[in-house]
Design a protein around this motif. Structure first.
Motif, short mmCIF file in Angstrom:
data_model
loop_
_atom_site.label_atom_id
_atom_site.label_comp_id
_atom_site.label_asym_id
_atom_site.label_seq_id
_atom_site.Cartn_x
_atom_site.Cartn_y
_atom_site.Cartn_z
N GLU A 13 37.00 38.19 37.62
CA GLU A 13 35.83 38.67 38.49
C GLU A 13 34.67 37.81 38.49
OE1 GLU A 13 35.10 41.58 40.47
OE2 GLU A 13 37.27 41.36 40.28
N LYS A 56 42.08 45.61 44.38
CA LYS A 56 43.25 44.76 43.72
C LYS A 56 44.52 45.25 43.77
CE LYS A 56 41.13 43.03 40.19
NZ LYS A 56 40.67 42.26 39.03
N GLU A 57 44.67 46.60 43.54
CA GLU A 57 45.83 47.19 43.08
C GLU A 57 46.29 47.97 44.24
OE1 GLU A 57 46.93 46.59 40.02
OE2 GLU A 57 45.15 45.73 39.59
#
Length: 690
Positions: free
Chosen positions: A138, A279-280
């Protein structure tokens, strides 16, 4: 027959505790430099008796233990000998670590008992594998230094057994990385977390469940009590005895945990966590990105809109500023928009489910603070709701809504005015022994004020006096001709009164102030008068660094405010003078304190007698307690406020202090520091004033 056997066993606990602490006892035989103290033995016997009487009115004890009594050993001995499951709660994490890693092993080994012990901290102290995993890659680290520290945490995570961030060298308590790599009750995924089997918080709680004695801190203890009040799970294991050390802190801390709050940081973290979850889940970013950014912007906009308000104030005061009201409405809309986007995604991942609940929960807290009725119920909690349910919030008649601003954030709080009820209910259900101890609990030798705060009905009480020889180790000096504390020239008069004391002591002093404004004024006056001693001023360096430099200087003068009244231990010659500028009555800009005074007034009480005076007495005792920390310390306490002798209530303050000899003549101070041997109390000039 069984009851008689238990009674016989119980009676042996008090005797065993006394014998362990006596001359020739287990501690004297096995601990170097241990010195038996009658007051310590009396305290330990009283605590043992409370343990014996658990579940009855005799099982609650309030004990003031003067500095040097050795109260830690006094409660550890019966706790370890009793065989009952005991929770010991301390005021801070630093004291918690000291108790668990230093004092507890020494006493346990000296007694030769093999009980299991555990250290349990709040979840913000333990690494969260999931949060650390989410933070990898990040681009949110403010500097290369922070990024490098994060990589050190990642490397440490692979080898730590306990996951306690205190193990990470160079990671300060205020590091911006801590919220990045730890969980909160709001963002924890519980049993749905993919790292649940390796969770350090779960492991710490499991160790506590199987231990005989568990060391916690007040924040963790109170968080548990607040959740138990709601009936949702428990952080701490059930126990048969509770020892609350530094117990004077408990009433004010309890009001935080039985209320609720909404602050800027969790709102910003919600927005960022929602983006991280994308993101998942393929395709989620397109829907979440804009409302998440809008929430973060609305949070920052509210803080900017509140710039024209005082640093703290009531909900009514905030309502007077139209810009703040508009920003509150915009924040509410931003939360609603994010919640609407997250709702269809809540089944896509445990993280989205938690974010959905958080958005609904924060929106509900904001509505309650604004006093706006909800058109619909907040989002349902996810499965396994332990730790996530909001605490029960009192009705407005029994609470105060207020705000507080920091440099870049805000906190909107709803605080109960009285916590005696919920605390008393929990103690009653626990059927355990409860011991409350501190060096500062009594007002003029009485415990009524503290007992009322905690809802303690007819508790057992004990005053265990300090073993110090106050007649030879210390002197209380009250300067003559001090003006009214509210006068414009009070700071100048204080410097004039204190300078000859500092000249006699060669510096080595704490100057403690009732306000930061007064602190800054006196610091400027000292610096402008060719002060020969190094000055260490609160606010110019972190507290720990100031203390380190003060100790190293050998003749420094440290100027501090309320945070230096307690939790500061400077033994030996480095500190020989403590100056208190004014009687430490609470600031009139504290909305919670003002609301309590008004509630007392409504109920027919006297706000000054029932609240303001007792609070100030405890604060003065805390500050004065910095002076003498060991049998070898010697020093002068300087009380500058003329109200101590000019007002009738001054007697309450003086009678609550240790029995120091007093003087109004600065020559007695010079004599005190000029003698190599102990100080013999002078015949005070103006003895009739005392």
């Amino acid at each position: 027959m069984r009851d008689e056997a238990m009674a016989e066993q119980d009676s042996r606990l008090a005797r065993a505790a006394r014998e362990a602490l006596e001359e020739g006892g287990a501690l004297a035989r096995n601990l170097e430099a241990f010195a038996p103290r009658p007051a310590q033995q009396a305290l330990s016997v009283a605590i043992a008796t409370a343990f014996e009487s658990r579940g009855t009115p005799l099982g609650t004890l309030i004990a003031e233990a003067g500095t040097g009594t050795g109260k830690t050993f006094a409660y550890l001995v019966p706790a370890l000998l009793s065989g009952v499951k005991t929770i010991v709660s301390t005021g801070t994490r630093a004291l918690q670590d000291q108790l668990y890693h230093r004092d507890l092993p020494r006493v346990r080994d000296a007694l030769g008992v093999g009980l299991k012990t555990a250290l349990l901290k709040g979840r913000a102290n333990y690494l969260c594998h999931y949060r650390m995993h989410q933070a990898k890659g990040e681009p949110r680290f403010a500097s290369r230094e922070i990024a490098a520290q994060f990589q050190r945490i990642v490397a440490w995570a692979g080898r730590t057994r306990m996951g306690d961030l205190a193990e990470v060298e160079g990671l300060g308590e205020d590091s911006p990385l801590i919220p990045v790599v730890t969980s909160t009750v709001d963002n924890c995924l519980g049993s749905e977390c993919p790292f649940f089997s390796d969770c350090f918080v779960v492991q710490a709680r499991q160790r506590a469940q199987s231990a005989d004695l568990v060391v916690v801190n007040h924040h963790l203890l109170l968080a548990d009590l607040a959740l138990k009040q709601e009936g949702f799970g428990e952080i701490l294991p059930g126990a048969q005895a509770f020892v609350v050390d530094e117990a004077h802190q408990l009433p004010d801390l309890a009001s935080q945990f039985f209320g609720e709050a909404l602050s800027a940081r969790p709102l910003v973290e919600l927005a960022r966590d929602a983006l991280a979850e994308c993101k998942e889940v393929p395709g989620a970013l397109a829907a979440v990105q804009e409302p998440a950014r809008a929430l973060e912007q609305a949070t920052r906009a509210l803080r900017a809109a509140m710039d024209d308000l005082p640093v703290r104030g009531t909900r009514a005061r905030a309502a007077e500023l139209a810009a703040a009201e508009d920003a509150l409405e915009a924040l509410a809309q931003a939360l609603a928009a994010l919640a609407a986007v997250l709702e269809p995604l809540r089944g896509a991942s445990p993280g989205f489910e938690a974010c959905t609940f958080r958005a609904g929960d924060y929106a509900a807290r904001l509505r309650r603070w604004r006093d706006i009725a909800a058109d619909e119920a907040p989002a349902q909690p996810p499965a396994d709701p332990d730790d996530r349910m909001p605490p029960q919030v009192p009705d407005d008649a029994d609470s105060v809504r207020w705000y507080e601003l920091t440099a870049r954030g805000f906190r909107l709080s709803r605080t109960p005015l009285d916590v005696a009820g919920p605390l008393a209910e929990h103690r009653e259900r626990s059927k355990a022994a409860w011991v409350f101890t501190s060096a500062t609990l009594a007002i003029g030798g009485q415990f009524g004020h503290y007992a009322d705060k905690l809802g303690l009905a007819e508790p057992q009480t004990l005053l265990a006096p300090s073993p110090f020889d106050w007649q030879t180790q210390a002197l209380c000096y009250l300067p003559r001709r001090m003006p009214d504390p509210g006068s414009r020239d009070y700071g100048t008069a204080l410097v004039d009164a204190v300078r000859p004391v500092l000249e006699a002591s060669g510096g080595r002093a704490f100057l403690l102030f009732a306000s930061h404004r007064a602190l800054r004024e006196v610091a400027a006056l000292l610096r402008g008068s060719e002060c020969p001693w190094p000055l260490f001023v609160q606010g110019e360096a972190p507290r720990g660094l100031l203390l380190e430099r003060f100790r190293a200087s050998g003749n420094g003068v440290l100027l501090g405010a309320a945070s230096f009244r307690e939790g500061v231990d400077v033994a030996g010659d480095a500190l020989s003078v403590v100056v208190i500028d004014k009687l430490p009555f609470a600031a009139p800009d504290d909305p919670v304190f003002e609301a309590r005074l008004e509630a007392i007034r409504r109920n027919g009480g006297n706000p000054f007698r029932d609240e303001q005076l007792p609070q100030a007495v405890i604060a003065l005792k805390q500050g004065a307690g910095r002076l003498i920390r060991s049998e070898r310390d010697r020093g002068v306490l300087v009380l500058c406020d003329p109200r101590l002798l000019g007002r009738s209530y001054g007697k309450v303050f003086l009678e609550s202090l240790p029995p120091l000899p007093r003087s109004r003549d600065v020559d007695d101070v010079r004599t005190f520091f000029g003698r190599e041997c102990g100080f013999e109390a002078p015949a005070p000039r103006g003895a009739d004033l005392f």
